[in-house]
Design a protein around this motif. Structure first.
Motif, PDB file in Angstrom:
ATOM      1  N   ASP A 153       0.841  -1.192   0.000  1.00  0.00           N
ATOM      2  CA  ASP A 153       0.000   0.000   0.000  1.00  0.00           C
ATOM      3  C   ASP A 153       0.882   1.249   0.000  1.00  0.00           C
ATOM      4  OD1 ASP A 153      -2.282  -1.498   0.041  1.00  0.00           O
ATOM      5  OD2 ASP A 153      -2.869  -0.978   2.091  1.00  0.00           O
ATOM      6  N   PHE A 154       0.487   2.234  -0.763  1.00  0.00           N
ATOM      7  CA  PHE A 154       1.260   3.465  -0.863  1.00  0.00           C
ATOM      8  C   PHE A 154       1.467   4.112   0.498  1.00  0.00           C
ATOM      9  CE2 PHE A 154       1.478   8.081  -1.183  1.00  0.00           C
ATOM     10  CZ  PHE A 154       2.615   8.226  -1.967  1.00  0.00           C
ATOM     11  N   ILE A 155       0.437   4.124   1.325  1.00  0.00           N
ATOM     12  CA  ILE A 155       0.532   4.829   2.606  1.00  0.00           C
ATOM     13  C   ILE A 155       1.593   4.205   3.511  1.00  0.00           C
ATOM     14  CG2 ILE A 155      -1.284   3.592   3.867  1.00  0.00           C
ATOM     15  CD1 ILE A 155      -0.692   7.405   3.851  1.00  0.00           C
ATOM     16  N   PHE A 156       1.767   2.880   3.430  1.00  0.00           N
ATOM     17  CA  PHE A 156       2.823   2.230   4.217  1.00  0.00           C
ATOM     18  C   PHE A 156       4.188   2.725   3.761  1.00  0.00           C
ATOM     19  CE2 PHE A 156      -0.189  -1.616   4.673  1.00  0.00           C
ATOM     20  CZ  PHE A 156      -0.802  -1.053   5.772  1.00  0.00           C
ATOM     21  N   TRP A 157       4.372   2.794   2.447  1.00  0.00           N
ATOM     22  CA  TRP A 157       5.640   3.274   1.899  1.00  0.00           C
ATOM     23  C   TRP A 157       5.883   4.732   2.296  1.00  0.00           C
ATOM     24  CZ3 TRP A 157       6.643   7.180  -1.702  1.00  0.00           C
ATOM     25  CH2 TRP A 157       7.970   7.248  -2.144  1.00  0.00           C
ATOM     26  N   ALA A 158       4.834   5.558   2.191  1.00  0.00           N
ATOM     27  CA  ALA A 158       4.974   6.965   2.537  1.00  0.00           C
ATOM     28  C   ALA A 158       5.390   7.122   3.997  1.00  0.00           C
ATOM     29  CB  ALA A 158       3.671   7.711   2.252  1.00  0.00           C
ATOM     30  N   ARG A 159       4.780   6.329   4.874  1.00  0.00           N
ATOM     31  CA  ARG A 159       5.150   6.391   6.294  1.00  0.00           C
ATOM     32  C   ARG A 159       6.608   5.985   6.490  1.00  0.00           C
ATOM     33  NH1 ARG A 159      -0.130   3.104   8.213  1.00  0.00           N
ATOM     34  NH2 ARG A 159      -1.664   4.774   7.887  1.00  0.00           N
ATOM     35  N   GLU A 160       7.026   4.882   5.831  1.00  0.00           N
ATOM     36  CA  GLU A 160       8.406   4.418   5.951  1.00  0.00           C
ATOM     37  C   GLU A 160       9.377   5.485   5.443  1.00  0.00           C
ATOM     38  OE1 GLU A 160       8.560   0.822   3.671  1.00  0.00           O
ATOM     39  OE2 GLU A 160       7.333  -0.295   5.103  1.00  0.00           O
ATOM     40  N   THR A 161       9.018   6.149   4.361  1.00  0.00           N
ATOM     41  CA  THR A 161       9.861   7.168   3.764  1.00  0.00           C
ATOM     42  C   THR A 161      10.034   8.354   4.704  1.00  0.00           C
ATOM     43  OG1 THR A 161       9.152   6.484   1.560  1.00  0.00           O
ATOM     44  CG2 THR A 161      10.160   8.662   1.740  1.00  0.00           C
ATOM     45  N   ILE A 162       8.951   8.767   5.326  1.00  0.00           N
ATOM     46  CA  ILE A 162       9.000   9.885   6.266  1.00  0.00           C
ATOM     47  C   ILE A 162       9.864   9.529   7.470  1.00  0.00           C
ATOM     48  CG2 ILE A 162       7.634  11.229   7.911  1.00  0.00           C
ATOM     49  CD1 ILE A 162       5.352  11.137   5.767  1.00  0.00           C
ATOM     50  N   LEU A 163       9.695   8.308   7.997  1.00  0.00           N
ATOM     51  CA  LEU A 163      10.505   7.878   9.139  1.00  0.00           C
ATOM     52  C   LEU A 163      11.977   7.791   8.783  1.00  0.00           C
ATOM     53  CD1 LEU A 163       8.215   5.115  10.706  1.00  0.00           C
ATOM     54  CD2 LEU A 163       8.701   7.398  11.623  1.00  0.00           C
ATOM     55  N   ALA A 164      12.276   7.332   7.566  1.00  0.00           N
ATOM     56  CA  ALA A 164      13.681   7.207   7.133  1.00  0.00           C
ATOM     57  C   ALA A 164      14.338   8.572   6.980  1.00  0.00           C
ATOM     58  CB  ALA A 164      13.742   6.439   5.824  1.00  0.00           C
ATOM     59  N   GLU A 165      13.551   9.596   6.656  1.00  0.00           N
ATOM     60  CA  GLU A 165      14.098  10.937   6.457  1.00  0.00           C
ATOM     61  C   GLU A 165      14.393  11.638   7.771  1.00  0.00           C
ATOM     62  OE1 GLU A 165      11.222  12.840   3.914  1.00  0.00           O
ATOM     63  OE2 GLU A 165      11.918  11.745   2.153  1.00  0.00           O
TER      64      GLU A 165
END
Length: 166
Positions: A153-165
């Motif tokens: 799901d896109f939202i899971f990826w978006a959350r992971e991306t924000i946390l990684a940043e």
């Protein structure tokens, strides 16, 4: 994100991550199940995703025409190199893309011989939705084969991306 072209590039970064997760999910299917029709269908659908993207790149004037839209004989080991080559080509295509480029109309011939016209933005939108559709099918097939379906799901990826940043 400052432009629509940036949005498409962002979505393609998500696509690359989702593709990697799908490939890992296929690897999670037990070896005893890998000759089953269910698993083979999942592998063929994954190959179809890469082929469809290659076909559209060719229609946009990049690369060679793919042999077939729905490959019938696909080895699991061949999927990762196919995806990586397709992703490199798309990354190169998308890098200089501008919002003005997205409005360009181009003519192309479909595999069944029909002639059509679309904008670049329409094609990119189609590809984004097309991938979602088939990733869902692949997840169901992987689960039926005893593997762990990918969470794409896109939202899971978006959350992971924000946390990684952070």
């Amino acid at each position: 994100m400052n432009s629509i072209a940036d949005q498409f590039r962002h979505w393609f970064e998500y696509e690359k991550d989702a593709n990697a997760k799908v490939l890992a999910s296929l690897e999670s299917v037990p070896a005893a199940e890998r000759s089953s029709p269910t698993f083979q269908k999942a592998v063929k659908l994954a190959a179809h995703l890469a082929m469809a993207r290659r076909i559209w790149l060719h229609r946009l004037g990049i690369g060679e025409q793919a042999r077939e839209l729905f490959p019938q004989t696909v080895a699991l080991a061949d999927l990762a190199p196919s995806f990586h080559a397709m992703e490199r080509a798309w990354t190169e295509y998308l890098a200089p893309l501008t919002d003005a480029d997205l409005t360009q109309v181009f003519d192309y011939q479909s595999l069944d011989g029909g002639h059509f016209r679309n904008t670049v933005a329409e094609v990119l939108t189609q590809l984004y939705g097309h991938s979602h559709y088939h990733r869902g099918q692949i997840a169901s097939l992987v689960k039926a084969g005893g593997g762990e379906p990918a969470k794409t799901d896109f939202i899971f990826w978006a959350r992971e991306t924000i946390l990684a940043e952070k």
